[in-house]
Write a protein that holds these residues in place. Structure first.
Motif, PDB file in Angstrom:
ATOM      1  N   GLY A 163     -56.479 -44.640   9.940  1.00 20.21           N
ATOM      2  CA  GLY A 163     -57.888 -44.797  10.266  1.00 20.21           C
ATOM      3  C   GLY A 163     -58.752 -43.560  10.149  1.00 20.21           C
ATOM      4  N   GLY A 164     -58.182 -42.421   9.822  1.00 21.18           N
ATOM      5  CA  GLY A 164     -58.988 -41.209   9.728  1.00 21.18           C
ATOM      6  C   GLY A 164     -58.684 -40.419   8.475  1.00 21.18           C
ATOM      7  N   SER A 165     -59.684 -39.662   8.022  1.00 22.62           N
ATOM      8  CA  SER A 165     -59.511 -38.803   6.850  1.00 22.62           C
ATOM      9  C   SER A 165     -59.446 -37.349   7.281  1.00 22.62           C
ATOM     10  N   ASN A 166     -58.566 -36.622   6.658  1.00 23.97           N
ATOM     11  CA  ASN A 166     -58.417 -35.191   6.916  1.00 23.97           C
ATOM     12  C   ASN A 166     -57.999 -34.503   5.633  1.00 23.97           C
ATOM     13  N   LEU A 167     -58.118 -33.178   5.641  1.00 25.60           N
ATOM     14  CA  LEU A 167     -57.573 -32.377   4.550  1.00 25.60           C
ATOM     15  C   LEU A 167     -56.155 -31.970   4.917  1.00 25.60           C
ATOM     16  N   TYR A 168     -55.267 -32.039   3.933  1.00 25.88           N
ATOM     17  CA  TYR A 168     -53.871 -31.660   4.112  1.00 25.88           C
ATOM     18  C   TYR A 168     -53.464 -30.734   2.977  1.00 25.88           C
ATOM     19  N   GLU A 169     -52.579 -29.799   3.283  1.00 24.42           N
ATOM     20  CA  GLU A 169     -51.939 -29.002   2.250  1.00 24.42           C
ATOM     21  C   GLU A 169     -50.494 -29.454   2.172  1.00 24.42           C
ATOM     22  N   LEU A 170     -50.098 -29.925   1.007  1.00 20.69           N
ATOM     23  CA  LEU A 170     -48.733 -30.381   0.793  1.00 20.69           C
ATOM     24  C   LEU A 170     -48.056 -29.460  -0.209  1.00 20.69           C
ATOM     25  N   THR A 171     -46.827 -29.080   0.079  1.00 19.98           N
ATOM     26  CA  THR A 171     -46.060 -28.229  -0.823  1.00 19.98           C
ATOM     27  C   THR A 171     -44.942 -29.061  -1.420  1.00 19.98           C
TER      28      THR A 171
END
Length: 194
Positions: A163-171
């Motif tokens: 239900g929510g949007s966020n910024l993520y850093e994926l390696t």
């Protein structure tokens, strides 16, 4: 043999789900650093690589520890060279485009992203080279290839889930295996800024 493969696949998927669901948080705060305050080892590393472009230096604070970073641009490519506070190389990151990742690896990464997010948009991609070879940066600049210990992809994604949007850093590893996920926090939080 099939039972072993299914068991391995189950453990792999379970590990990736745990990685995403227990995503760590990422926050950083950078300060401009005068060259006079840069550790000698870091300056020597950049000089050895014969970087003739303007280098901007930063001191970075984050939860994993402090670091010193050299940023510059060569042939329209953004480089970021990170050192520990004593000036010893940690990694070299180069910003790239999605199309520069091999097609089969892109497909693996895209499926992983689709598995964990309801929807997502890739914001930024960096290839990260890890190795202690003094020639690593010089080879990357001159030959655009190098002998390295390990290579990863760091991908910043705006992802929607639960239900929510966020910024993520994926390696991701060089083979497209998810290694780490961190939710990016902004300066309006109680933490350091990204």
């Amino acid at each position: 043999m099939k039972a072993i493969n299914n068991h391995f696949l189950f453990l792999l998927v379970l590990g990736m789900v745990c990685t995403i669901s227990n995503a760590q948080e990422k926050f950083e705060k950078e300060y401009r650093l005068k060259e006079d305050n840069v550790p000698g080892e870091a300056l020597n590393y950049i000089r050895f690589a014969e970087i003739n472009e303007k280098v901007s230096w930063y001191f970075e604070e984050n939860l994993l520890g402090n670091s010193v970073e050299a940023k510059f641009k060569i042939n329209k490519r953004k480089f970021s060279v990170e050192f520990d506070t004593h000036g010893f190389l940690q990694d070299i990151e180069i910003q790239i485009k999605w199309e520069e990742i091999a097609k089969e690896i892109r497909e693996i990464i895209y499926k992983e992203l689709g598995f964990y997010f309801e929807s997502f948009k890739i914001q930024k991609i960096q290839v990260q080279y890890i190795g202690v070879d003094k020639k690593l940066l010089k080879e990357l600049v001159i030959k655009q290839t190098a002998n390295y210990e390990r290579m990863n992809y760091e991908i910043v994604v705006k992802g929607k889930k639960e239900g929510g949007s966020n910024l993520y850093e994926l390696t991701f590893s060089e083979q497209g295996i998810l290694l780490d996920t961190r939710k990016i926090l902004f300066k309006n939080s109680d933490h350091l800024e990204y």
